[in-house]
Design a protein around this motif. Structure first.
Motif, PDB file in Angstrom:
ATOM      1  N   SER A 239       0.835  -1.192   0.000  1.00  0.00           N
ATOM      2  CA  SER A 239       0.000   0.000   0.000  1.00  0.00           C
ATOM      3  C   SER A 239       0.870   1.242   0.000  1.00  0.00           C
ATOM      4  O   SER A 239       1.946   1.247   0.596  1.00  0.00           O
ATOM      5  CB  SER A 239      -0.903   0.021   1.238  1.00  0.00           C
ATOM      6  OG  SER A 239      -1.754  -1.102   1.271  1.00  0.00           O
TER       7      SER A 239
ATOM      8  N   SER B 210      -3.404  -0.732  -8.513  1.00  0.00           N
ATOM      9  CA  SER B 210      -4.747  -0.145  -8.485  1.00  0.00           C
ATOM     10  C   SER B 210      -4.725   1.081  -7.593  1.00  0.00           C
ATOM     11  O   SER B 210      -3.795   1.280  -6.817  1.00  0.00           O
ATOM     12  CB  SER B 210      -5.764  -1.163  -7.975  1.00  0.00           C
ATOM     13  OG  SER B 210      -5.453  -1.561  -6.655  1.00  0.00           O
ATOM     14  N   ARG B 211      -5.774   1.889  -7.720  1.00  0.00           N
ATOM     15  CA  ARG B 211      -5.833   3.115  -6.928  1.00  0.00           C
ATOM     16  C   ARG B 211      -7.189   3.272  -6.282  1.00  0.00           C
ATOM     17  O   ARG B 211      -8.190   2.758  -6.769  1.00  0.00           O
ATOM     18  CB  ARG B 211      -5.538   4.323  -7.807  1.00  0.00           C
ATOM     19  CG  ARG B 211      -6.538   4.521  -8.934  1.00  0.00           C
ATOM     20  CD  ARG B 211      -6.199   5.759  -9.752  1.00  0.00           C
ATOM     21  NE  ARG B 211      -7.084   5.936 -10.879  1.00  0.00           N
ATOM     22  CZ  ARG B 211      -8.267   6.524 -10.819  1.00  0.00           C
ATOM     23  NH1 ARG B 211      -8.728   6.945  -9.666  1.00  0.00           N
ATOM     24  NH2 ARG B 211      -8.989   6.670 -11.909  1.00  0.00           N
ATOM     25  N   ASP B 212      -7.191   3.971  -5.163  1.00  0.00           N
ATOM     26  CA  ASP B 212      -8.414   4.336  -4.461  1.00  0.00           C
ATOM     27  C   ASP B 212      -8.404   5.851  -4.353  1.00  0.00           C
ATOM     28  O   ASP B 212      -7.697   6.416  -3.522  1.00  0.00           O
ATOM     29  CB  ASP B 212      -8.443   3.676  -3.081  1.00  0.00           C
ATOM     30  CG  ASP B 212      -9.739   3.921  -2.335  1.00  0.00           C
ATOM     31  OD1 ASP B 212     -10.358   4.994  -2.550  1.00  0.00           O
ATOM     32  OD2 ASP B 212     -10.137   3.071  -1.535  1.00  0.00           O
ATOM     33  N   THR B 213      -9.178   6.502  -5.196  1.00  0.00           N
ATOM     34  CA  THR B 213      -9.141   7.958  -5.240  1.00  0.00           C
ATOM     35  C   THR B 213      -9.652   8.579  -3.952  1.00  0.00           C
ATOM     36  O   THR B 213      -9.168   9.627  -3.532  1.00  0.00           O
ATOM     37  CB  THR B 213      -9.965   8.480  -6.425  1.00  0.00           C
ATOM     38  OG1 THR B 213     -11.295   7.944  -6.342  1.00  0.00           O
ATOM     39  CG2 THR B 213      -9.336   8.061  -7.738  1.00  0.00           C
TER      40      THR B 213
ATOM     41  N   LYS C 244      -9.210   7.571  -0.975  1.00  0.00           N
ATOM     42  CA  LYS C 244      -8.192   7.474   0.065  1.00  0.00           C
ATOM     43  C   LYS C 244      -6.840   8.000  -0.377  1.00  0.00           C
ATOM     44  O   LYS C 244      -5.883   7.979   0.396  1.00  0.00           O
ATOM     45  CB  LYS C 244      -8.045   6.024   0.519  1.00  0.00           C
ATOM     46  CG  LYS C 244      -9.297   5.447   1.158  1.00  0.00           C
ATOM     47  CD  LYS C 244      -9.054   4.008   1.606  1.00  0.00           C
ATOM     48  CE  LYS C 244     -10.289   3.433   2.261  1.00  0.00           C
ATOM     49  NZ  LYS C 244     -10.078   2.019   2.705  1.00  0.00           N
TER      50      LYS C 244
END
Length: 123
Positions: A20, A67-70, A72
């Motif tokens: 992460s 992958s990304r979590d915009t 967060k």
């Protein structure tokens, strides 16, 4: 922008890990690089935030997924079927202006770097 990488560890060949990278702010994109002892830092994967387009090194294609979590401001690197040659310190890097495609793999194109997380794969 500050980056915080986590998730490394000691695993056996064939196992999986998820790294992460938490960012303190929005950037144009985030990449993962790695550096093994005595070797130069090498590109692993990257994601362009505006389009979610991803890039991979040939050595990890098909095994790793970025992958990304915009919401967060976080980026993840799912690493499957790990091999001993994947052993390295993994760094996340980011830039306000994501590099053009031909420069995605160049470390100097990234302005911000995390502290690194150790991944060790035993045979």
């Amino acid at each position: 922008v500050q980056l915080q990488a986590s998730g490394g560890g000691l695993v056996q060949s064939g196992d999986s890990l998820r790294l992460s990278c938490a960012a303190s702010g929005r950037t144009g994109g985030t990449a993962w690089f790695r550096q093994a002892p005595g070797k130069e830092r090498e590109f692993v994967a990257a994601v362009r935030w505006s389009s979610s387009v991803t890039y991979y090194a040939d050595s990890v294609k098909g095994r790793f997924t970025i992958s990304r979590d915009t919401a967060k401001n976080a980026v993840y690197l799912q690493m499957n079927r790990l091999k001993p040659e994947d052993t390295a310190v993994y760094y996340c890097a980011a830039s306000l202006n994501f590099p053009i495609t031909s420069a995605v793999r160049d470390p100097p194109m990234y302005s911000y770097w995390g502290q690194g997380t150790q991944v060790t794969v035993s045979s």
